[in-house]
Design an enzyme around this catalytic site. Structure first.
Site, PDB file in Angstrom:
ATOM      1  N   GLN A 134      21.139 -20.439 -23.625  1.00  0.00           N
ATOM      2  CA  GLN A 134      21.663 -21.490 -24.506  1.00  0.00           C
ATOM      3  C   GLN A 134      22.427 -20.841 -25.647  1.00  0.00           C
ATOM      4  O   GLN A 134      22.043 -19.789 -26.170  1.00  0.00           O
ATOM      5  CB  GLN A 134      20.496 -22.330 -25.051  1.00  0.00           C
ATOM      6  CG  GLN A 134      20.898 -23.362 -26.112  1.00  0.00           C
ATOM      7  CD  GLN A 134      20.709 -22.854 -27.531  1.00  0.00           C
ATOM      8  OE1 GLN A 134      19.872 -21.983 -27.774  1.00  0.00           O
ATOM      9  NE2 GLN A 134      21.487 -23.371 -28.461  1.00  0.00           N
ATOM     10  N   TYR A 136      24.607 -21.622 -29.440  1.00  0.00           N
ATOM     11  CA  TYR A 136      25.135 -22.461 -30.504  1.00  0.00           C
ATOM     12  C   TYR A 136      26.547 -21.961 -30.804  1.00  0.00           C
ATOM     13  O   TYR A 136      26.903 -20.819 -30.490  1.00  0.00           O
ATOM     14  CB  TYR A 136      24.260 -22.364 -31.759  1.00  0.00           C
ATOM     15  CG  TYR A 136      22.977 -23.164 -31.686  1.00  0.00           C
ATOM     16  CD1 TYR A 136      23.005 -24.551 -31.556  1.00  0.00           C
ATOM     17  CD2 TYR A 136      21.732 -22.537 -31.779  1.00  0.00           C
ATOM     18  CE1 TYR A 136      21.833 -25.291 -31.509  1.00  0.00           C
ATOM     19  CE2 TYR A 136      20.552 -23.272 -31.741  1.00  0.00           C
ATOM     20  CZ  TYR A 136      20.609 -24.647 -31.601  1.00  0.00           C
ATOM     21  OH  TYR A 136      19.450 -25.385 -31.550  1.00  0.00           O
ATOM     22  N   THR A 162      24.866 -25.979 -26.847  1.00  0.00           N
ATOM     23  CA  THR A 162      24.295 -27.106 -27.598  1.00  0.00           C
ATOM     24  C   THR A 162      25.364 -27.656 -28.531  1.00  0.00           C
ATOM     25  O   THR A 162      25.909 -26.912 -29.355  1.00  0.00           O
ATOM     26  CB  THR A 162      23.049 -26.638 -28.379  1.00  0.00           C
ATOM     27  OG1 THR A 162      22.127 -26.083 -27.439  1.00  0.00           O
ATOM     28  CG2 THR A 162      22.398 -27.789 -29.117  1.00  0.00           C
ATOM     29  N   LYS A 244      24.786 -29.543 -23.878  1.00  0.00           N
ATOM     30  CA  LYS A 244      23.503 -30.165 -24.238  1.00  0.00           C
ATOM     31  C   LYS A 244      23.632 -30.955 -25.538  1.00  0.00           C
ATOM     32  O   LYS A 244      24.060 -30.403 -26.564  1.00  0.00           O
ATOM     33  CB  LYS A 244      22.437 -29.078 -24.409  1.00  0.00           C
ATOM     34  CG  LYS A 244      21.112 -29.567 -24.969  1.00  0.00           C
ATOM     35  CD  LYS A 244      20.075 -28.446 -24.961  1.00  0.00           C
ATOM     36  CE  LYS A 244      18.726 -28.904 -25.470  1.00  0.00           C
ATOM     37  NZ  LYS A 244      18.632 -28.972 -26.922  1.00  0.00           N
ATOM     38  N   HIS A 268      17.906 -33.933 -29.059  1.00  0.00           N
ATOM     39  CA  HIS A 268      17.301 -32.714 -29.611  1.00  0.00           C
ATOM     40  C   HIS A 268      15.840 -32.977 -29.993  1.00  0.00           C
ATOM     41  O   HIS A 268      15.321 -32.424 -30.961  1.00  0.00           O
ATOM     42  CB  HIS A 268      18.097 -32.261 -30.845  1.00  0.00           C
ATOM     43  CG  HIS A 268      18.220 -30.769 -31.001  1.00  0.00           C
ATOM     44  ND1 HIS A 268      19.364 -30.068 -30.711  1.00  0.00           N
ATOM     45  CD2 HIS A 268      17.340 -29.843 -31.437  1.00  0.00           C
ATOM     46  CE1 HIS A 268      19.188 -28.785 -30.980  1.00  0.00           C
ATOM     47  NE2 HIS A 268      17.954 -28.624 -31.409  1.00  0.00           N
ATOM     48  N   ARG A 271      15.269 -34.210 -33.610  1.00  0.00           N
ATOM     49  CA  ARG A 271      15.345 -33.198 -34.668  1.00  0.00           C
ATOM     50  C   ARG A 271      16.708 -33.167 -35.338  1.00  0.00           C
ATOM     51  O   ARG A 271      16.906 -32.432 -36.300  1.00  0.00           O
ATOM     52  CB  ARG A 271      15.025 -31.810 -34.093  1.00  0.00           C
ATOM     53  CG  ARG A 271      13.607 -31.697 -33.583  1.00  0.00           C
ATOM     54  CD  ARG A 271      13.406 -30.521 -32.647  1.00  0.00           C
ATOM     55  NE  ARG A 271      13.317 -29.222 -33.276  1.00  0.00           N
ATOM     56  CZ  ARG A 271      12.197 -28.705 -33.790  1.00  0.00           C
ATOM     57  NH1 ARG A 271      11.091 -29.393 -33.762  1.00  0.00           N
ATOM     58  NH2 ARG A 271      12.208 -27.498 -34.306  1.00  0.00           N
ATOM     59  N   ARG A 323       8.652 -29.541 -26.199  1.00  0.00           N
ATOM     60  CA  ARG A 323       7.423 -29.182 -26.931  1.00  0.00           C
ATOM     61  C   ARG A 323       6.209 -28.896 -26.049  1.00  0.00           C
ATOM     62  O   ARG A 323       5.462 -27.945 -26.335  1.00  0.00           O
ATOM     63  CB  ARG A 323       7.097 -30.285 -27.936  1.00  0.00           C
ATOM     64  CG  ARG A 323       8.138 -30.394 -29.073  1.00  0.00           C
ATOM     65  CD  ARG A 323       7.830 -31.589 -29.946  1.00  0.00           C
ATOM     66  NE  ARG A 323       8.705 -31.718 -31.103  1.00  0.00           N
ATOM     67  CZ  ARG A 323       9.818 -32.471 -31.136  1.00  0.00           C
ATOM     68  NH1 ARG A 323      10.191 -33.149 -30.056  1.00  0.00           N
ATOM     69  NH2 ARG A 323      10.538 -32.545 -32.234  1.00  0.00           N
TER      70      ARG A 323
HETATM   71  C1  LIG Z   1      10.406 -25.675 -31.792  1.00  0.00           C
HETATM   72  C2  LIG Z   1      11.693 -26.132 -31.184  1.00  0.00           C
HETATM   73  C3  LIG Z   1      12.791 -25.288 -31.196  1.00  0.00           C
HETATM   74  C4  LIG Z   1      13.997 -25.697 -30.617  1.00  0.00           C
HETATM   75  N1  LIG Z   1      15.042 -24.831 -30.591  1.00  0.00           N
HETATM   76  C5  LIG Z   1      16.186 -25.188 -29.944  1.00  0.00           C
HETATM   77  C6  LIG Z   1      17.257 -24.266 -29.816  1.00  0.00           C
HETATM   78  O1  LIG Z   1      17.189 -23.134 -30.281  1.00  0.00           O
HETATM   79  N2  LIG Z   1      18.374 -24.686 -29.147  1.00  0.00           N
HETATM   80  C7  LIG Z   1      18.483 -25.957 -28.626  1.00  0.00           C
HETATM   81  O2  LIG Z   1      19.507 -26.296 -28.046  1.00  0.00           O
HETATM   82  N3  LIG Z   1      17.473 -26.836 -28.734  1.00  0.00           N
HETATM   83  C8  LIG Z   1      16.334 -26.486 -29.372  1.00  0.00           C
HETATM   84  N4  LIG Z   1      15.293 -27.375 -29.434  1.00  0.00           N
HETATM   85  C9  LIG Z   1      15.416 -28.701 -28.775  1.00  0.00           C
HETATM   86  C10 LIG Z   1      14.936 -28.625 -27.328  1.00  0.00           C
HETATM   87  O3  LIG Z   1      15.800 -27.858 -26.535  1.00  0.00           O
HETATM   88  C11 LIG Z   1      14.843 -30.034 -26.707  1.00  0.00           C
HETATM   89  O4  LIG Z   1      16.084 -30.679 -26.816  1.00  0.00           O
HETATM   90  C12 LIG Z   1      13.761 -30.885 -27.365  1.00  0.00           C
HETATM   91  O5  LIG Z   1      12.621 -30.113 -27.640  1.00  0.00           O
HETATM   92  C13 LIG Z   1      13.392 -32.050 -26.466  1.00  0.00           C
HETATM   93  O6  LIG Z   1      12.472 -32.888 -27.098  1.00  0.00           O
HETATM   94  P1  LIG Z   1      10.894 -32.867 -26.764  1.00  0.00           P
HETATM   95  O7  LIG Z   1      10.385 -31.563 -27.202  1.00  0.00           O
HETATM   96  O8  LIG Z   1      10.359 -33.987 -27.610  1.00  0.00           O
HETATM   97  O9  LIG Z   1      10.748 -33.125 -25.311  1.00  0.00           O
HETATM   98  C14 LIG Z   1      14.096 -26.991 -30.026  1.00  0.00           C
HETATM   99  C15 LIG Z   1      12.978 -27.833 -30.037  1.00  0.00           C
HETATM  100  C16 LIG Z   1      11.790 -27.415 -30.599  1.00  0.00           C
HETATM  101  C17 LIG Z   1      10.609 -28.344 -30.551  1.00  0.00           C
END
Ligand SMILES: Cc1cc2nc3c(=O)[nH]c(=O)nc-3n(C[C@H](O)[C@H](O)[C@H](O)COP(=O)(O)O)c2cc1C
Length: 385
Positions: A134, A136, A162, A244, A268, A271, A323
């Site tokens: 992945q 950024y 992303t 993504k 995301h 988030r 998660r």
């Molecule tokens: C602790 C954490 C770190 C994450 N870091 C990234 C990341 O570095 N790059 C990214 O594209 N998404 C990141 N995400 C988003 C995840 O790829 C994903 O879209 C998201 O966790 C999906 O939601 P869910 O955990 O509720 O299923 C992160 C999510 C969490 C929980």
């Protein structure tokens, strides 16, 4: 950290892992994982929307040889699930990315390595499963180009860009905790000579009222990312590219015209934009816009095998597990992650059998009903009479 026997006996479902993992993690790390942005409306809505997708089971369909195998993210997989890119897994357990990547390989599913991983992408790819990287959109285009070259040389199967982080969403929990990534768990891929500052700013001392992750994002990520940049990235390698963070069907339509391998319908995990539509709600319109031109993958809120089936029934070719994969890692490292993925496999098989689906093709043909949509329809019919 790590599970005990009593804990393992209690672990009967993927969801069970959340509580026990929470007990194993320092509060600020737990908040970094569990938290969403703003008032966490979208974080909660992801779950609410999934639970309002009711599956309509089929019967008399011989499910004695039920299989979850599929073609997903460019390879044959044991189930249409991949580990979502998640930064800094070294702070979840000492096994970190390597533990989760090994568990994914053993489960027969792809692992998407985060650009901000705690260990270098070459080590993750050397685990030998189906590894994607992945990315950024970094201000430092040379660094981005270098990461693409490294991914190709390390044998990664594809790139996942992303596109929903022009800036970090307001993660209030992290700001309240003055969160900083623990020393030793920082972004190993960016720690090449000349990039020591990027690494240091994330692992640096906690500052009350602000998140070191947000500070780093503002410095390193380029919010000017736009459509022509996708062609630039595609030209950097032969690797398949997935975007993504797409929710709007018009964006999906345009993305599918760009010769990409797929897109991830994602908010995301709640988030980024708080108030954004739940991904599962956006999925059907995105699928219609893409019309089979590339893979459509879903994430945000997947918590059990039934959720995977819901996504397949609404048109996704597979899902990213977020998660819950970290909960598994938190309670026992690689072994905990393996146990969690085994549970998910069991849950998906069970859900498919109970829904009368011998395979993923049948799952994709399953009907769904939403009580909200049904009520709106019924009311509308009442008015038109
Ligand atoms: C602790 C954490 C770190 C994450 N870091 C990234 C990341 O570095 N790059 C990214 O594209 N998404 C990141 N995400 C988003 C995840 O790829 C994903 O879209 C998201 O966790 C999906 O939601 P869910 O955990 O509720 O299923 C992160 C999510 C969490 C929980």
């Amino acid at each position: 950290m790590g599970g005990d026997d009593n804990g393992d006996r209690a672990l009967l479902s993927v969801r069970d892992a959340e509580q026990s993992a929470a007990a194993d993690l320092p509060p600020d790390v737990r908040d970094f994982i569990a938290g969403g942005s703003g008032a966490e409306v979208t974080l909660a809505a992801n779950r609410a929307a999934l639970e309002l997708v009711y599956l309509v089971p089929r019967v008399l369909n011989d499910v004695s040889d039920c299989t979850t195998t599929a073609q997903f993210l460019g390879s044959g997989v044991a189930m249409p699930v991949a580990i979502a890119p998640m930064a800094y897994q070294g702070m979840v357990h000492a096994d970190g990315e390597l533990g989760l990547a090994r568990a994914a390989r053993a489960a027969g599913i792809p692992y998407v390595a985060a650009m901000l991983s705690s260990c270098p992408l070459e080590e993750i790819a050397a685990v030998g499963g189906s590894t994607w990287l992945q990315l950024y959109w970094l201000r430092d285009r040379g660094l981005l180009r270098d990461l693409v070259r490294r991914a190709q040389e390390a044998g990664c199967r594809g790139l996942m860009l992303t596109v929903d982080v022009p800036k970090l969403g307001s993660r209030l929990r992290d700001m309240r905790n003055g969160f900083a990534v623990p020393a030793g768990a920082g972004a190993a891929n960016l720690a090449a000579p000349g990039n020591g500052t990027a690494q240091a700013s994330m692992a640096g001392a906690a500052v009350p009222g602000s998140s070191a992750v947000a500070t780093h994002t503002a410095a390193a990520f380029d919010p000017s990312l736009s459509w022509p940049d996708i062609a630039w990235l595609r030209d950097q390698s032969d690797l398949p590219l997935v975007l993504k963070g797409i929710l709007d069907p018009a964006d999906a339509h345009r993305a599918a015209d760009l010769d990409i391998a797929g897109l991830v319908v994602s908010n995301h995990g709640g988030r980024q934009l708080d108030g954004a539509v739940p991904s599962i709600t956006a999925l059907p319109e995105v699928c219609a816009a893409v019309a089979g031109r590339c893979e459509v993958i879903l994430d945000s809120g997947i918590r059990d095998g039934t959720d995977v089936l819901r996504a397949l029934a609404l048109g996704a070719s597979g899902v990213l597990l977020g998660r819950p994969a970290l909960w598994g890692l938190a309670r026992g490292g690689e072994a905990g992650a393996s146990r969690l993925l085994g549970l998910l496999q069991d849950e998906l098989t069970s859900a498919m059998m109970l829904a009368g689906c011998p395979d993923v093709t049948a799952a994709a043909a399953l009907r769904t009903v939403s009580p909200v949509a049904a009520t709106v329809d019924a009311v509308a019919r009442g008015y038109s009479r």
